[in-house]
Design a protein around this motif. Structure first.
Motif, PDB file in Angstrom:
ATOM      1  N   GLU A   1       0.866  -1.194   0.000  1.00  0.00           N
ATOM      2  CA  GLU A   1       0.000   0.000   0.000  1.00  0.00           C
ATOM      3  C   GLU A   1       0.893   1.231   0.000  1.00  0.00           C
ATOM      4  O   GLU A   1       2.027   1.191   0.485  1.00  0.00           O
ATOM      5  CB  GLU A   1      -0.849   0.032   1.284  1.00  0.00           C
ATOM      6  CG  GLU A   1      -1.673  -1.205   1.564  1.00  0.00           C
ATOM      7  CD  GLU A   1      -2.991  -1.229   0.805  1.00  0.00           C
ATOM      8  OE1 GLU A   1      -3.354  -0.192   0.205  1.00  0.00           O
ATOM      9  OE2 GLU A   1      -3.644  -2.287   0.810  1.00  0.00           O
ATOM     10  N   GLU A   2       0.339   2.322  -0.472  1.00  0.00           N
ATOM     11  CA  GLU A   2       1.052   3.590  -0.464  1.00  0.00           C
ATOM     12  C   GLU A   2       1.600   3.870   0.946  1.00  0.00           C
ATOM     13  O   GLU A   2       0.882   3.710   1.930  1.00  0.00           O
ATOM     14  CB  GLU A   2       0.079   4.693  -0.886  1.00  0.00           C
ATOM     15  CG  GLU A   2       0.770   5.929  -1.363  1.00  0.00           C
ATOM     16  CD  GLU A   2      -0.220   7.017  -1.782  1.00  0.00           C
ATOM     17  OE1 GLU A   2      -1.275   6.669  -2.362  1.00  0.00           O
ATOM     18  OE2 GLU A   2       0.078   8.190  -1.505  1.00  0.00           O
ATOM     19  N   GLY A   3       2.875   4.246   1.028  1.00  0.00           N
ATOM     20  CA  GLY A   3       3.479   4.532   2.326  1.00  0.00           C
ATOM     21  C   GLY A   3       4.263   3.362   2.901  1.00  0.00           C
ATOM     22  O   GLY A   3       5.077   3.526   3.802  1.00  0.00           O
ATOM     23  N   ASP A   4       4.031   2.155   2.376  1.00  0.00           N
ATOM     24  CA  ASP A   4       4.819   0.990   2.791  1.00  0.00           C
ATOM     25  C   ASP A   4       6.189   1.041   2.118  1.00  0.00           C
ATOM     26  O   ASP A   4       6.466   1.916   1.299  1.00  0.00           O
ATOM     27  CB  ASP A   4       4.134  -0.321   2.350  1.00  0.00           C
ATOM     28  CG  ASP A   4       2.809  -0.562   3.050  1.00  0.00           C
ATOM     29  OD1 ASP A   4       2.521   0.139   4.034  1.00  0.00           O
ATOM     30  OD2 ASP A   4       2.056  -1.450   2.588  1.00  0.00           O
ATOM     31  N   VAL A   5       7.009   0.057   2.480  1.00  0.00           N
ATOM     32  CA  VAL A   5       8.325  -0.075   1.849  1.00  0.00           C
ATOM     33  C   VAL A   5       8.455  -1.485   1.292  1.00  0.00           C
ATOM     34  O   VAL A   5       8.068  -2.457   1.941  1.00  0.00           O
ATOM     35  CB  VAL A   5       9.446   0.213   2.877  1.00  0.00           C
ATOM     36  CG1 VAL A   5      10.809  -0.194   2.333  1.00  0.00           C
ATOM     37  CG2 VAL A   5       9.451   1.694   3.260  1.00  0.00           C
ATOM     38  N   LEU A   6       8.974  -1.581   0.080  1.00  0.00           N
ATOM     39  CA  LEU A   6       9.247  -2.898  -0.505  1.00  0.00           C
ATOM     40  C   LEU A   6      10.679  -3.281  -0.198  1.00  0.00           C
ATOM     41  O   LEU A   6      11.611  -2.507  -0.447  1.00  0.00           O
ATOM     42  CB  LEU A   6       9.031  -2.861  -2.024  1.00  0.00           C
ATOM     43  CG  LEU A   6       7.575  -2.799  -2.451  1.00  0.00           C
ATOM     44  CD1 LEU A   6       7.462  -2.367  -3.905  1.00  0.00           C
ATOM     45  CD2 LEU A   6       6.886  -4.149  -2.242  1.00  0.00           C
ATOM     46  N   LYS A   7      10.837  -4.463   0.378  1.00  0.00           N
ATOM     47  CA  LYS A   7      12.165  -4.985   0.690  1.00  0.00           C
ATOM     48  C   LYS A   7      12.493  -6.054  -0.335  1.00  0.00           C
ATOM     49  O   LYS A   7      11.846  -7.107  -0.367  1.00  0.00           O
ATOM     50  CB  LYS A   7      12.152  -5.563   2.107  1.00  0.00           C
ATOM     51  CG  LYS A   7      13.452  -6.222   2.530  1.00  0.00           C
ATOM     52  CD  LYS A   7      13.337  -6.777   3.950  1.00  0.00           C
ATOM     53  CE  LYS A   7      14.644  -7.439   4.361  1.00  0.00           C
ATOM     54  NZ  LYS A   7      14.580  -7.945   5.744  1.00  0.00           N
ATOM     55  N   ILE A   8      13.452  -5.764  -1.183  1.00  0.00           N
ATOM     56  CA  ILE A   8      13.759  -6.653  -2.301  1.00  0.00           C
ATOM     57  C   ILE A   8      15.160  -7.236  -2.101  1.00  0.00           C
ATOM     58  O   ILE A   8      16.155  -6.526  -2.193  1.00  0.00           O
ATOM     59  CB  ILE A   8      13.682  -5.872  -3.636  1.00  0.00           C
ATOM     60  CG1 ILE A   8      12.298  -5.210  -3.778  1.00  0.00           C
ATOM     61  CG2 ILE A   8      13.988  -6.785  -4.813  1.00  0.00           C
ATOM     62  CD1 ILE A   8      12.229  -4.171  -4.872  1.00  0.00           C
ATOM     63  N   THR A   9      15.204  -8.514  -1.775  1.00  0.00           N
ATOM     64  CA  THR A   9      16.494  -9.168  -1.534  1.00  0.00           C
ATOM     65  C   THR A   9      16.977  -9.815  -2.828  1.00  0.00           C
ATOM     66  O   THR A   9      16.263 -10.629  -3.429  1.00  0.00           O
ATOM     67  CB  THR A   9      16.344 -10.237  -0.436  1.00  0.00           C
ATOM     68  OG1 THR A   9      15.714  -9.617   0.687  1.00  0.00           O
ATOM     69  CG2 THR A   9      17.696 -10.787  -0.007  1.00  0.00           C
ATOM     70  N   ILE A  10      18.165  -9.427  -3.259  1.00  0.00           N
ATOM     71  CA  ILE A  10      18.710  -9.964  -4.510  1.00  0.00           C
ATOM     72  C   ILE A  10      19.403 -11.290  -4.200  1.00  0.00           C
ATOM     73  O   ILE A  10      20.491 -11.319  -3.632  1.00  0.00           O
ATOM     74  CB  ILE A  10      19.748  -9.000  -5.158  1.00  0.00           C
ATOM     75  CG1 ILE A  10      19.273  -7.536  -5.125  1.00  0.00           C
ATOM     76  CG2 ILE A  10      20.113  -9.463  -6.564  1.00  0.00           C
ATOM     77  CD1 ILE A  10      18.114  -7.214  -5.987  1.00  0.00           C
ATOM     78  N   LEU A  11      18.758 -12.381  -4.553  1.00  0.00           N
ATOM     79  CA  LEU A  11      19.291 -13.708  -4.238  1.00  0.00           C
ATOM     80  C   LEU A  11      20.339 -14.153  -5.251  1.00  0.00           C
ATOM     81  O   LEU A  11      21.281 -14.863  -4.908  1.00  0.00           O
ATOM     82  CB  LEU A  11      18.147 -14.726  -4.172  1.00  0.00           C
ATOM     83  CG  LEU A  11      17.058 -14.409  -3.134  1.00  0.00           C
ATOM     84  CD1 LEU A  11      15.892 -15.367  -3.270  1.00  0.00           C
ATOM     85  CD2 LEU A  11      17.640 -14.462  -1.731  1.00  0.00           C
ATOM     86  N   ASP A  12      20.165 -13.749  -6.483  1.00  0.00           N
ATOM     87  CA  ASP A  12      21.121 -14.173  -7.507  1.00  0.00           C
ATOM     88  C   ASP A  12      21.011 -13.286  -8.743  1.00  0.00           C
ATOM     89  O   ASP A  12      19.928 -12.785  -9.057  1.00  0.00           O
ATOM     90  CB  ASP A  12      20.836 -15.637  -7.899  1.00  0.00           C
ATOM     91  CG  ASP A  12      22.074 -16.337  -8.424  1.00  0.00           C
ATOM     92  OD1 ASP A  12      23.158 -15.712  -8.421  1.00  0.00           O
ATOM     93  OD2 ASP A  12      21.965 -17.503  -8.832  1.00  0.00           O
ATOM     94  N   ILE A  13      22.145 -13.096  -9.415  1.00  0.00           N
ATOM     95  CA  ILE A  13      22.145 -12.433 -10.724  1.00  0.00           C
ATOM     96  C   ILE A  13      22.985 -13.295 -11.653  1.00  0.00           C
ATOM     97  O   ILE A  13      24.137 -13.596 -11.347  1.00  0.00           O
ATOM     98  CB  ILE A  13      22.754 -11.015 -10.670  1.00  0.00           C
ATOM     99  CG1 ILE A  13      22.034 -10.135  -9.645  1.00  0.00           C
ATOM    100  CG2 ILE A  13      22.709 -10.358 -12.058  1.00  0.00           C
ATOM    101  CD1 ILE A  13      22.630  -8.740  -9.494  1.00  0.00           C
ATOM    102  N   ASN A  14      22.384 -13.710 -12.743  1.00  0.00           N
ATOM    103  CA  ASN A  14      23.114 -14.529 -13.712  1.00  0.00           C
ATOM    104  C   ASN A  14      23.311 -13.774 -15.008  1.00  0.00           C
ATOM    105  O   ASN A  14      22.342 -13.325 -15.614  1.00  0.00           O
ATOM    106  CB  ASN A  14      22.306 -15.797 -14.030  1.00  0.00           C
ATOM    107  CG  ASN A  14      22.688 -16.897 -13.083  1.00  0.00           C
ATOM    108  OD1 ASN A  14      23.872 -17.171 -12.891  1.00  0.00           O
ATOM    109  ND2 ASN A  14      21.688 -17.495 -12.465  1.00  0.00           N
ATOM    110  N   VAL A  15      24.552 -13.646 -15.425  1.00  0.00           N
ATOM    111  CA  VAL A  15      24.832 -13.098 -16.753  1.00  0.00           C
ATOM    112  C   VAL A  15      25.852 -14.033 -17.371  1.00  0.00           C
ATOM    113  O   VAL A  15      26.634 -14.648 -16.669  1.00  0.00           O
ATOM    114  CB  VAL A  15      25.403 -11.666 -16.695  1.00  0.00           C
ATOM    115  CG1 VAL A  15      24.456 -10.743 -15.968  1.00  0.00           C
ATOM    116  CG2 VAL A  15      26.772 -11.634 -16.032  1.00  0.00           C
TER     117      VAL A  15
END
Ligand code: CA
Ligand code: ZN
Length: 297
Positions: free
Chosen positions: A67-81
């Motif tokens: 909802e507006e005013g919340d915070v999204l916590k985005i954990t980067i588990l892996d990046i593959n290139v």
């Protein structure tokens, strides 16, 4: 869950069909095209590429609880290139732009955890996410511009193992990301990292009360960083500094004066990038400071 790179946006805040719905706590793998929409990989010459299809961001992802005013916590588990990447130097691009004529591209191989620059020089592979953001506060913003919603921050700290915190400005959040780099220097002074397509696996969670944010924050194994963008570095520095001060004061009983002292003796100001329409900086504070007050987000 998987998000295909076929579903992507070129503007944060544009009205498009949601690519994926998810719930807080869910793990998603997002496939991304490179910042040229893979046009160079498809053997198009740089002179012939469609510059309207630059910086595609896979998504958007709608997070049910956000909802507006919340915070999204985005954990980067892996990046593959893997495979190969592209580097660019060109007229009007970056710090050297006034001295360059036309646009030159270089294709580099990525192997054994290295980017092979030439037969003598190889650079450690350090995959990072150039563009990650949410639906913005006001007008739509093209995916090449960083602001409070995140976007094209070109921040080396957004890598495997890091956590990105983004403010929610609209119900659902609408996360999108792209513009992976196999390596990039702080500042991105030539205007290009090692541009690659790839795959990012991340966990998305919604934080309701613990923290309020007006622009992005990042955490890695060393500490927290407030990230801010502005017309000038000075402007970005001021926003990042006040944001960090406010986060610390909110969670401790330290006065403003002492917070200033603390940031002055242990806050490290670092440059993310100086080449996008707005410039981006981050202010780092060691984890130990947060641990002293049992602060964790
Ligand atoms: Ca970028
Ligand atoms: Zn890029």
């Amino acid at each position: 869950m998987r998000a295909s790179s076929d579903k992507c946006i070129y503007f944060f805040g544009e009205e498009v069909k949601v690519a994926l719905h998810c719930k807080s706590g869910q793990v998603i793998t997002m496939e991304t095209k490179d910042c040229f929409s893979n046009q160079l990989e498809d053997k198009k010459e740089i002179e012939n590429i469609n510059w309207n299809n630059i910086n595609p961001a896979t998504g958007p992802i709608y997070v049910e609880e956000a909802e507006e005013g919340d915070v999204l916590k985005i954990t980067i588990l892996d990046i593959n290139v893997n495979g190969e990447g592209f580097i660019l130097a060109g007229e009007k691009l970056g710090v050297f732009g006034d001295s360059l004529k036309g646009t030159t591209t270089k294709t580099v191989k990525i192997e054994d955890n290295k980017v092979i620059f030439n037969d003598k020089i190889s650079i450690p592979l350090e995959p990072m996410i150039g563009v990650i953001g949410v639906y913005p506060k006001e007008d739509k913003i093209n995916s090449g511009t960083p602001r409070e919603h995140g976007g094209n921050m070109d921040n080396k700290k957004i890598k495997k193992g890091s956590t990105v915190y983004l403010p929610v400005f609209k119900k659902g959040g609408y996360i999108a990301l792209g513009d992976l780099h196999a390596a990039m220097g702080d500042g991105e002074i030539g205007g290009s990292g090692v541009e690659v397509k790839g795959e990012v696996t991340l966990k998305i969670e919604v934080i309701k009360e613990d923290i309020k944010l007006s622009s992005p924050m990042i955490k890695d194994d060393k500490g927290y960083y407030t990230v801010a963008s502005g017309e000038t570095l000075d402007e970005a520095i001021e926003i990042a500094s006040y944001n960090m001060a406010n986060i610390l004061m909110e969670k401790t009983n330290i006065s403003f004066e002492e917070t200033v002292m603390l940031l002055s003796i242990c806050g490290d100001l670092e440059i993310c990038q100086v080449v996008d329409p707005l410039k981006t900086v981050r202010l780092f504070v060691p984890l130990s400071i947060f641990k002293s007050y049992d602060i964790e987000f």
